[in-house]
Design a protein around this motif. Structure first.
Motif, PDB file in Angstrom:
ATOM      1  N   HIS A  21      -4.695   0.083   6.068  1.00  0.00           N
ATOM      2  CA  HIS A  21      -4.188   1.058   7.057  1.00  0.00           C
ATOM      3  C   HIS A  21      -5.019   1.164   8.344  1.00  0.00           C
ATOM      4  O   HIS A  21      -5.466   2.239   8.718  1.00  0.00           O
ATOM      5  CB  HIS A  21      -3.968   2.429   6.424  1.00  0.00           C
ATOM      6  N   HIS A  53       1.306   5.274  -2.199  1.00  0.00           N
ATOM      7  CA  HIS A  53       0.769   6.216  -3.186  1.00  0.00           C
ATOM      8  C   HIS A  53       1.927   7.058  -3.709  1.00  0.00           C
ATOM      9  O   HIS A  53       2.429   7.938  -3.011  1.00  0.00           O
ATOM     10  CB  HIS A  53      -0.253   7.154  -2.552  1.00  0.00           C
ATOM     11  N   HIS A  71       0.835  -1.205   0.000  1.00  0.00           N
ATOM     12  CA  HIS A  71       0.000   0.000   0.000  1.00  0.00           C
ATOM     13  C   HIS A  71       0.869   1.254   0.000  1.00  0.00           C
ATOM     14  O   HIS A  71       1.336   1.696   1.056  1.00  0.00           O
ATOM     15  CB  HIS A  71      -0.881  -0.029   1.267  1.00  0.00           C
ATOM     16  N   LYS A 117      -9.873  -1.502  -4.973  1.00  0.00           N
ATOM     17  CA  LYS A 117      -9.797  -0.685  -3.756  1.00  0.00           C
ATOM     18  C   LYS A 117     -10.973   0.266  -3.764  1.00  0.00           C
ATOM     19  O   LYS A 117     -11.228   0.930  -4.769  1.00  0.00           O
ATOM     20  CB  LYS A 117      -8.473   0.087  -3.755  1.00  0.00           C
ATOM     21  N   ASP A 138       1.188   3.010   3.467  1.00  0.00           N
ATOM     22  CA  ASP A 138       0.315   4.087   3.000  1.00  0.00           C
ATOM     23  C   ASP A 138       1.164   5.333   2.698  1.00  0.00           C
ATOM     24  O   ASP A 138       0.734   6.455   2.943  1.00  0.00           O
ATOM     25  CB  ASP A 138      -0.759   4.395   4.051  1.00  0.00           C
TER      26      ASP A 138
HETATM   27 ZN    ZN Z   1      -3.678   4.848   1.112  1.00  0.00          ZN
END
Ligand code: ZN
Ligand code: URP
Ligand code: ZN
Length: 461
Positions: A243, A63, A61, A153, A317
């Motif tokens: 998360h 970004h 996970h 997701k 995350d």
């Molecule tokens: Zn995320």
């Protein structure tokens, strides 16, 4: 063999036996003793004495290159983010597609792959974000399974950004995913509650960044997690809660698993290492992330959940913004660009909080960063494993190294670290991606980006 990693120790269930590693053409060929003669014949030997030899980390996970609003794109793109990952010992990551309003899931996947293929230095895969649902997209999901990306997701929040899946959409998508063998990854928070509590918090005079935690108390996640598990049970879908920041949600995942439901969860280093006290003070807004940071009892509860097997993975995350980007909040806690850097410091933080503090076994720590996520998301045994035949993604981990985290020493493109000045132990002395050294002593050394898309299999029920 073209490379031998000699003299290190491997983490096994109850012991750390000595294990040399032999590598040929990017794959592991030998795990065990390798004679001096064989070592001499190998092109190169890395001395791993005093170190543990681990599979490369798998972060399910992150970004990179995410735009969350006009002019607000994460500081790390696929290039800098993947180099940071490798420097910290993460050799494979899973990012997310970012569908435009007019794009089908398949188009969004193609566009994202083009971006990542050009720039990623680490191996990667993608989860398919769904911010809407059309019946015709079932064929897209089937095609995405064939292309090796069998997960979607959804967000239960972010209505304001147009990303929210309400319960009806969630139910319908889960039904399709159940039929196709697609894992449903979910950001579980109660949007309506957040809206009400945010309105109240904003009405308080002098609302500061600390109000973020008041507007999003643990209940917001705990309720949504239970609701999501209920919908997953009703539809039979495989559900993965991303998360997790609360002990209560982790407990709900543990309970679902004990009932035999195909439910899993992950937490992140920030929810183990930081508390909501960071949100107070002049720089409090820098720590704005979603879910929000919690009290210490949740940090402890989540660590216990990792140890107890309720959660199967540590992700990060990773979603980072510079100080200048964070400063655009302008005193309004609802306008903070949410997210924290993490992929580079993940292994050393959990090592420090876990095995080094006697709070997690070595085997459990390794599992949570390697085999756990790679099994959950269909990468095992190609990734997250040191067995012969696996890709030679290897970390030579020095358990005794101690250092202070300093933003200026890190590879990410952020100019601050939530862990600035913090002492940590554990360091990735050498990191190999498919047998090629790509990082040394916490610095990226891999030159031109050579990361690859790694297709995933459907997770087994
Ligand atoms: Zn995320
Ligand atoms: O604060 C965070 N984590 N932002 C990234 C988007 C998300 O919800 O994962
Ligand atoms: Zn999220």
């Amino acid at each position: 063999m073209d490379l031998v990693i000699a003299g290190g120790k491997r983490i096994a269930a109850r012991a750390t036996p000595r294990a040399d590693l032999g590598i040929r053409r990017g794959r592991i060929v030998t795990v065990g003793r390798i004679s001096r003669a064989e070592r001499r014949r190998a092109g190169r030997t890395i001395d791993a004495r005093g170190c543990l030899v681990l599979p490369g980390g798998v972060d399910p996970h992150v970004h990179f290159d995410l735009t969350i609003g006009p002019g607000m794109t994460t500081a790390d793109d696929f290039g800098s983010g993947s180099r940071a990952a490798l420097a910290g010992g993460v050799t494979t990551f899973i990012d997310y597609t970012t569908p435009e309003p007019d794009q089908t899931p398949l188009q969004a996947f193609g566009a994202r792959r083009a971006l990542a293929d050009r720039a990623s230095a680490a191996d990667y895969n993608l989860h398919n974000v769904l911010v809407a649902w059309r019946p015709a997209w079932r064929a897209d999901l089937a095609a995405l399974v064939r292309r090796g990306a069998p997960s979607v997701k959804l967000f239960m929040i972010y209505r304001d950004r147009g990303w929210q899946a309400d319960d009806g959409m969630l139910f319908e998508v889960m039904e399709h995913c159940r039929a196709l063998g697609v894992t449903v990854c979910l950001h579980a928070e109660n949007d309506a509650l957040i809206e009400t509590l945010t309105r109240r918090a904003r009405a308080r005079p002098g609302a500061s960044a600390a109000e973020l935690a008041m507007a999003r108390p643990p209940l917001v996640e705990e309720e949504a997690a239970v609701r999501a598990i209920t919908l997953a049970e009703a539809t039979g879908a495989r559900l993965h809660l991303v998360h997790l920041s609360t002990a209560g949600a982790a407990r709900a995942v543990g309970l679902a698993r004990s009932l035999g439901l195909p439910v899993s969860g992950e937490t992140c280093p920030q929810y183990l290492a930081l508390t909501r006290r960071k949100l107070s003070g002049r720089s409090g807004h820098l720590f704005g992330c979603c879910p929000v940071l919690r009290d210490a009892c949740h940090c402890e509860g989540l660590l216990e959940a990792l140890g107890a097997g309720w959660l199967d993975a540590v992700s990060t995350d990773h979603c980072c913004f510079t100080r200048a980007q964070k400063d655009t909040w302008d005193g309004d806690f609802t306008r903070i660009p949410y997210g924290l850097p993490g992929v580079e410091t993940s292994l050393c933080l959990t090592w420090t909080l876990g095995p080094a503090a006697g709070k997690l076994s070595l085997a459990r720590w390794q599992y949570l960063h390697t085999e756990g996520p790679s099994r959950l998301f269909g990468l095992h045994p190609r990734k997250g494993s040191l067995t012969p035949g696996a890709e030679a993604d290897v970390v030579v981990w020095d358990p005794e190294a101690r250092r202070r985290i300093r933003a200026r020493d890190l590879q990410t493109d952020t100019d601050w670290s939530p862990y600035e000045g913090r002492w940590v132990s554990g360091l990735a002395r050498h990191v190999l991606l498919r047998g090629r050294e790509v990082a040394r002593e916490g610095r990226y050394t891999g030159g031109e980006a050579r990361g690859r898309y790694v297709p995933r299999k459907r997770a087994r029920r």
